[in-house]
Structures are given as structure tokens and as C-alpha cells.
Design an enzyme around this catalytic site. Structure first.
Site, mmCIF file in Angstrom:
data_model
loop_
_atom_site.group_PDB
_atom_site.id
_atom_site.type_symbol
_atom_site.label_atom_id
_atom_site.label_comp_id
_atom_site.label_asym_id
_atom_site.label_seq_id
_atom_site.Cartn_x
_atom_site.Cartn_y
_atom_site.Cartn_z
ATOM 1 N N THR A 125 0.824 -1.206 0.000
ATOM 2 C CA THR A 125 0.000 0.000 0.000
ATOM 3 C C THR A 125 0.857 1.254 0.000
ATOM 4 O O THR A 125 1.996 1.242 0.493
ATOM 5 C CB THR A 125 -0.911 0.012 1.243
ATOM 6 O OG1 THR A 125 -1.572 1.263 1.362
ATOM 7 C CG2 THR A 125 -0.096 -0.199 2.520
ATOM 8 N N ASP A 126 0.291 2.355 -0.506
ATOM 9 C CA ASP A 126 0.991 3.637 -0.438
ATOM 10 C C ASP A 126 1.026 4.192 0.978
ATOM 11 O O ASP A 126 1.802 5.124 1.268
ATOM 12 C CB ASP A 126 0.360 4.659 -1.390
ATOM 13 C CG ASP A 126 -1.114 4.947 -1.106
ATOM 14 O OD1 ASP A 126 -1.694 4.318 -0.199
ATOM 15 O OD2 ASP A 126 -1.687 5.807 -1.801
ATOM 16 N N GLU A 127 0.225 3.629 1.885
ATOM 17 C CA GLU A 127 0.181 4.157 3.250
ATOM 18 C C GLU A 127 1.491 3.939 4.015
ATOM 19 O O GLU A 127 1.710 4.575 5.043
ATOM 20 C CB GLU A 127 -0.999 3.552 4.008
ATOM 21 C CG GLU A 127 -2.344 3.941 3.416
ATOM 22 C CD GLU A 127 -3.513 3.566 4.314
ATOM 23 O OE1 GLU A 127 -3.373 3.657 5.541
ATOM 24 O OE2 GLU A 127 -4.561 3.197 3.763
ATOM 25 N N TYR A 157 -1.983 -0.548 10.871
ATOM 26 C CA TYR A 157 -2.096 -1.198 9.555
ATOM 27 C C TYR A 157 -0.895 -0.883 8.680
ATOM 28 O O TYR A 157 -0.216 -1.790 8.180
ATOM 29 C CB TYR A 157 -3.386 -0.766 8.853
ATOM 30 C CG TYR A 157 -3.351 -1.010 7.362
ATOM 31 C CD1 TYR A 157 -3.198 -2.300 6.860
ATOM 32 C CD2 TYR A 157 -3.460 0.041 6.449
ATOM 33 C CE1 TYR A 157 -3.148 -2.535 5.501
ATOM 34 C CE2 TYR A 157 -3.414 -0.187 5.090
ATOM 35 C CZ TYR A 157 -3.256 -1.475 4.617
ATOM 36 O OH TYR A 157 -3.192 -1.708 3.266
ATOM 37 N N LYS A 208 2.182 -3.346 7.237
ATOM 38 C CA LYS A 208 2.502 -3.517 5.823
ATOM 39 C C LYS A 208 3.934 -3.082 5.526
ATOM 40 O O LYS A 208 4.632 -3.700 4.716
ATOM 41 C CB LYS A 208 1.510 -2.743 4.955
ATOM 42 C CG LYS A 208 0.117 -3.329 4.929
ATOM 43 C CD LYS A 208 0.075 -4.754 4.371
ATOM 44 C CE LYS A 208 0.352 -4.797 2.876
ATOM 45 N NZ LYS A 208 0.218 -6.189 2.361
#
Length: 347
Positions: free
Chosen positions: A132-134, A158, A162
């Protein structure tokens, strides 16, 4: 043959469906069927010999090893993850268990499998890790979009889980030579998304005449990516990506959460007007912001485009219209999710 993990979830199911719509290459689909795994997503594949569904946990290394030896896939496509930020705030342990420890067990099984393959099978094997870009944290309004060289600054349990999994994947390439590929995608939307996420949540609440909850001032910005464009990008990376590299996947569609809700309401006004004709946007309500809420994400997918030629086929407007229409057309699917009966299929 490919092995897909998490292939009954939102993105994974779309990938499996698209893969088998375009290829006769079989798929082994491993999914634990947590709340977000839904066999209804795969109903169109019932009876298809090219699709082998296995209920199981990526953290069960013995099971994964047995599947690898039995089916001898040329690639592992790793979607399986806990992915909802709000749930990670309330219960981070599940995210560490699945996203970090589960990915570790999967990497160990993949390493042993690859090491036992004869050439040229071993050289051709790939481990594609979807992230994810997060992991990059939050951008200011005038910051350039995330590139693959941005440092990691995760702000939620989260995104931290990741980020940890991304680091493990990179380490297995650097240390063991496992032929990995990593992708970091922006916010996905489209068919089969569990209605805890912004777009399907707003659709369902709008249709039910309930408030559409928007965190804070609604000005958090996300880059929106139609899920089928994401699937196309992943196939491009698998086919043409360079081992060990990271590729960002974005939709070039930055919108605030409030703009997303208002655009969705406008489409519903047209496709499913309310009795009496009142606009759906009147149901929008601002609610207390969540802790650690990142202000802006934006993804630069230039590296992927240069490497593979990939471009998103959908604009945000066309993708959102298709998504709203899908939810209007699939009320039985929504109903089974809402009442929990979808989980009986995997019991």
C-alpha cells in the site's frame, strides 16, 4: 499455474476473476476466509477446473509448502492481509499476526520451494507482494506524489504492519536471492469491496436513508485507483517487472473524501433518485476524525509506466459510475454481506 493468497477478498477476487477471464493458466486460491473473505465473490468460477480454492492460513507453513509441492506454481501473488485502518486501531494484534508473521511464514515456504526447483523453473519463479501507499506516511498539500524512493513513515498499525512486510520481502531478495517484486498501490475501489470502506459504505448508507459519515473536515486527499486497473498493473509487473524492484500503482485521481462522497451522491441522484427527489448529499454528516489520520496520499506511477507501458483505463468519474451501478445491480450480494450469511459458505 499461479498461487494467489487472499483471493477471496476484494482485490484478490477481482484479480482471480480477471486472470481467468483472460487466461487458461490455472489458479490455486488460498484464503483463510476471515470476515473480509467472501466465496460469493468467486461464484462465477464455480465448476471451473482452472480454479482450485483452498481454505487456509498463509501462516500455516506446512500447508503452504504442501500446496507448492503439489501444484508447482510459477509465481505466488500475495494479497492476503488485514487492511482496514479503523480495525487496526481497535485491534492491532491481528494485523501484526497476518501481515508480518504471516508474510514471514509465506516467504520461508517460498524460499524452500524455490531452492528445490530445477532450472530454468527456479530462475523463472516470482514472488509478487502487494502492498500500500500508506507505508510512506502523509503528504502536505504541495508535496510531490510518492515515489518508490520515499522513505517509510507509517502512521497506523495497519500501515506499520505492511511496511514491516515490505521490509521482509526486500530482505529475502537481498539475503536469499528470492525473486521478489513489490507493488504499493493507492486507494482501490470497485466491485466486491467490503462495505466498511468509504465508497461502498456511502452507497449503502445513502440507499438506506442514513447519514454518510465523513471524518473530520472531509478534506483528506486520496489517489483513487479502480480495482480492475490495479489488476492490469499487477499482470504487467508480473510479466515485465525487474526482480527486486518496487513499483507504485496509482490512478492519477486525487480527490478529497468529501469530493468522493459528493460525486457518489450525484451519480445516485441520476441512477437511483430518492423518493421526492431530494439530493443524497443532504445525508452527508461530518464525524470526529480518527486518530493518526493521514492528510494526503498521492502516487507517482511513472516508473511502472516506463517499465511496462501500463496506464489506468478508467478515470475516477468512469470508475465511480461503474462501481455505483455494480452495487445497485448486486443487491443480493450486498444483502448477504449485511446479514452475515455470506460466511456460511465457508463454514
Amino acid at each position: 499455474m499461479i498461487l494467489v493468497t487472499g483471493g477471496a477478498g476484494f482485490i484478490g477476487a477481482n484479480f482471480v476473476l480477471d486472470w481467468l477471464a483472460q487466461s487458461a493458466e490455472p489458479v490455486v486460491n488460498l484464503d483463510k476466509l476471515t470476515y473480509a473473505g467472501n466465496l460469493d465473490n468467486l461464484a462465477g468460477l464455480q465448476g471451473r477446473p482452472e480454479h482450485c480454492f483452498v481454505r487456509g492460513d498463509i501462516g500455516d507453513r506446512a500447508l503452504v509448502a504442501e500446496l507448492l509441492q503439489r501444484h508447482r506454481p510459477r509465481a505466488i501473488i500475495h494479497f492476503a492481509a488485514e487492511s482496514h485502518v479503523d480495525r487496526s486501531i481497535d485491534g492491532p494484534e491481528d494485523f501484526v499476526r497476518t501481515n508480518v508473521l504471516g508474510t514471514f511464514q509465506l516467504l520461508e515456504a517460498a524460499r524452500a520451494y524455490r531452492d528445490g526447483l530445477p532450472e530454468p523453473e527456479g530462475r523463472r519463479f516470482r514472488f509478487l507482494h502487494i502492498s500500500t501507499d500508506e507505508v510512506y506516511g502523509s503528504l502536505l498539500d504541495d508535496d510531490p506524489a510518492f515515489q518508490e524512493t520515499n522513505r517509510y513513515l507509517p502512521n497506523s498499525p495497519y500501515s506499520a504492519s505492511k511496511a514491516a512486510s515490505d521490509h521482509l520481502v526486500r530482505a529475502y531478495y537481498a539475503t536469499y536471492g528470492l525473486p521478489v517484486l513489490t507493488t504499493n498501490c493507492s486507494n482501490n475501489y470497485g466491485p466486491y469491496q467490503f462495505p466498511e470502506k468509504l465508497i461502498p459504505l456511502c452507497i449503502e448508507r445513502a440507499l438506506a436513508g442514513e447519514a454518510l459519515p465523513i471524518y473530520g473536515d472531509g478534506r483528506q486527499v486520496r489517489d483513487w485507483l479502480y480495482v480492475k486497473d490495479h489488476c492490469t498493473a499487477l499482470r504487467s509487473v508480473l510479466a515485465n517487472g525487474t526482480v527486486g524492484e518496487v513499483y507504485n500503482i496509482g490512478g492519477s485521481s486525487e480527490r478529497t473524501n468529501l469530493e468522493v462522497a459528493e460525486a457518489l451522491c450525484a451519480i445516485l441522484d441520476e441512477l437511483h433518485p430518492r423518493a421526492g427527489g431530494a439530493p443524497y448529499r443532504g445525508q452527508i454528516r461530518f464525524v470526529e476524525d480518527r486518530p493518526g489520520h493521514d492528510r494526503r496520499y498521492a502516487v507517482d506511477a511513472g516508473k511502472l509506466t516506463s517499465a511496462t507501458g501500463w496506464q489506468p483505463a478508467e478515470s475516477f468519474e468512469t470508475g465511480l459510475r461503474k462501481t455505483v451501478q455494480w452495487y445497485l445491480d448486486h443487491r443480493a450480494w450486498v444483502g448477504r454481506v449485511a446479514d452475515g450469511s455470506y460466511r456460511q459458505a465457508g463454514a
